[in-house]
Scaffold this motif. Structure first.
Motif, short mmCIF file in Angstrom:
data_model
loop_
_atom_site.label_atom_id
_atom_site.label_comp_id
_atom_site.label_asym_id
_atom_site.label_seq_id
_atom_site.Cartn_x
_atom_site.Cartn_y
_atom_site.Cartn_z
N GLN A 351 39.64 8.84 70.29
CA GLN A 351 38.99 10.10 69.92
C GLN A 351 39.75 10.84 68.84
O GLN A 351 39.15 11.52 68.00
CB GLN A 351 38.84 10.99 71.16
N GLY A 360 32.63 5.00 65.31
CA GLY A 360 31.63 5.65 66.15
C GLY A 360 31.45 4.99 67.50
O GLY A 360 32.37 4.34 68.03
N ASP A 361 30.25 5.12 68.05
CA ASP A 361 29.97 4.62 69.39
C ASP A 361 30.13 3.10 69.49
O ASP A 361 30.58 2.58 70.52
CB ASP A 361 28.55 5.01 69.82
N ARG A 362 29.75 2.39 68.44
CA ARG A 362 29.87 0.94 68.47
C ARG A 362 31.33 0.52 68.61
O ARG A 362 31.68 -0.32 69.46
CB ARG A 362 29.29 0.33 67.20
N LYS A 364 33.77 2.33 69.71
CA LYS A 364 34.24 2.83 71.01
C LYS A 364 33.90 1.85 72.12
O LYS A 364 34.70 1.58 73.02
CB LYS A 364 33.62 4.19 71.27
N ARG A 365 32.69 1.30 72.06
CA ARG A 365 32.24 0.34 73.07
C ARG A 365 33.07 -0.95 73.01
O ARG A 365 33.46 -1.50 74.03
CB ARG A 365 30.76 0.04 72.86
N GLU A 368 36.55 -0.20 74.52
CA GLU A 368 36.54 -0.11 75.97
C GLU A 368 36.37 -1.49 76.60
O GLU A 368 37.04 -1.83 77.59
CB GLU A 368 35.41 0.82 76.44
#
Length: 515
Positions: A351, A360-362, A364-365, A368
């Motif tokens: 973050q 971004g979200d991609r 981040k996924r 994780e």
């Protein structure tokens, strides 16, 4: 009996496929065998209205061999279906009777709508479609099945006579393809789509395709891009890639197409018609992304059979990428508490870097996912377990990820310890420069967070992050002596510093006095 075995047989216009699966008490199944034979059962059907004797003989021979394989696995039940060619042929019923007498298989001749239903079952099982309006299609030798859906709710199903063998025999008789014949083919496909979907243009967010044509397109595109994956299931094709590929195929002779990397030579004569259908679908509906379902109707048969046997819930439970990862990691007996904690810390650091480095979200996924699975290699051996993690993840059947994303996750996990990425690392160097940078950055985050939980006891509860110029300040918040974790973070911060071109300043809370 702890495990039960089922088989499905799909007798298509172009090929015959059989699949054997083993199911556990929870309805979880794995593929034991997957056999495919190109028999061209529909050869000449458009001209004569009947299945040719030679084609029937090839089919009987292939089915006899597949039945012996199925019997060898001692399956509990077989669901065998025949589709477009047998459905259309005047001697289709006689052929079904011949199969029963000579092979011992009972064949159910299904309608085009039933084919579509099976293709939809498979798509819903393999893709996260929540809140997405999409078009599912399966292109065979004789027909094209189309399913419009919102999420997992089917709106309508249709079957059109737009199969690759049918179109080739009807329109494309020259070699190479005569331009006038090709124009007639395109005009016919467009007219059929317009008649069926006059008011649906531009209303779908993506297409999900199955069948030999779709998997062949993906195989040719990955070969062209020099990408190597064990499976192209879930691969995402762009319209531009389909257009470029088709332009080259149309100009080639059949002999030249047979030499095309990624294309089965036996499909070379019908591939132009098949790819043209896909191109027209993407153009007609103005959709730029096609997701590849490598499994399709035969998997739909398995899913339908398992539901009949009450081994799968009647109502489909929504799958998520995270639940799929945890299921896989648990099957490898991973240290769940440690990996969940590494993932938590990794997301906190992410973050603080996301905005500046345009992640971004991609991304981040991917981070994780890699954090949760970075240690699955322990399942094989502690020694070089980071390398074992790479191979296990690369070969895993992870829901919601494309082959490229699986490759990225595997590489990210691989660099959580030991050597940094190097030119001699073949798997890393196969990636594009952009992907190599992403692997290094996300791998650097996982690497330092693994050090932050060196004793696997969660003593570092959180990381306060502050990005100041060229320095990333990390303040470790802990409830006990965190000297070991502080040392671990400083030791394993090398890749993060290199990949982000930053300096790390790591400090502990007063409770790390043990240092």
């Amino acid at each position: 009996m702890k495990y039960r075995r089922f088989a499905a047989v799909d007798i298509g216009t172009n090929s015959i496929r059989s699949i054997i699966v083993q199911v556990d008490a929870n309805g979880k199944y794995k593929i034991l065998d997957d056999e495919k034979v190109l028999v061209r059962l529909g050869e000449g059907l458009n001209q004569t209205g009947k299945l040719a004797p030679a084609a029937c003989e090839r089919a009987i021979e292939a089915l006899s061999r597949q039945k012996k394989i199925i019997d060898g696995y001692k399956v509990r039940a077989i669901d065998a279906v025949a589709t477009s060619a047998v459905r259309k042929a005047a001697n289709g019923a006689a052929f079904v009777k011949e199969i029963q007498e000579k092979v011992g298989l009972e064949i159910n001749v299904i309608s085009g709508e039933e084919e579509a239903e099976l293709a939809a079952l498979s798509a819903f099982h393999n893709f996260d479609l929540e809140g997405v309006r999409h078009l599912i299609f399966d292109i065979g030798g004789g027909s094209l099945e189309l399913i419009t859906a919102q999420g997992s709710h089917v709106e309508e199903m249709r079957s059109l006579e737009l199969g690759a063998v049918f179109l080739t025999e009807t329109f494309l008789k020259g070699d190479p393809v005569p331009p006038d014949d090709y124009k007639k083919l395109r005009k016919y496909i467009r007219r059929e789509l317009k008649e069926q979907y006059a008011n649906e243009r531009g209303s779908f967010q993506c297409l999900i395709g199955s069948g030999g044509t779709v998997t062949s397109i993906a195989a040719m595109v990955t070969a062209l891009r020099r990408e190597r994956y064990d499976s192209i299931h879930g691969y995402e094709l762009l319209r531009s890639e389909v257009v470029h590929l088709l332009a080259g195929l149309v100009r080639k002779t059949n002999k030249e197409r047979r030499a095309t990397p990624g294309l089965n030579p036996d499909r070379a004569d019908i591939i132009v018609a098949g790819v043209t259908v896909v191109d027209e679908l993407m153009d007609f509906f103005q959709v730029n992304v096609l997701k590849v379902n490598e499994r399709g109707i035969r998997e739909g048969l398995i899913l339908r059979g398992l539901r009949k046997q009450a081994l799968l819930p009647q109502e489909r439970q929504r799958r998520t990428w995270r639940s799929s990862i945890l299921e896989f990691a648990r099957s490898c007996h991973f240290d769940e508490e440690h990996c969940l904690h590494v993932a938590k810390l990794a997301l906190e650091i992410f973050q603080s870097l996301a905005n500046r480095y345009k992640m971004g979200d991609r991304e981040k996924r991917l981070l994780e996912a890699a954090s949760l699975m970075h240690d699955v290699g322990y399942f094989i051996n502690y020694s070089s377990h980071h390398k074992h993690s790479y191979h296990l993840i690369r070969h895993a059947d992870l829901f919601g990820f494309t082959p490229r994303e699986r490759e990225l996750i595997a590489n990210i996990a691989r660099y959580h310890r030991k050597a940094l990425p190097k030119k001699k690392h073949e798997e890393f160097m196969r990636l594009s420069p952009e992907d190599r940078l992403l692997v290094s950055r996300l791998g650097g985050i996982v690497r330092i967070c693994d050090g932050l939980d060196r004793r696997r006891n969660g003593v570092v509860e959180a990381v306060d992050c502050r990005l100041d110029g060229t320095t990333l300040h990390l303040r470790l918040v802990g409830h006990d002596d965190i000297s070991v974790e502080l040392f671990g973070a400083r030791t394993k911060g090398d890749l993060l510093e290199l990949a982000f071109d930053l300096k790390l300043a790591i400090q502990g809370t007063p409770s790390e006095a043990g240092e």
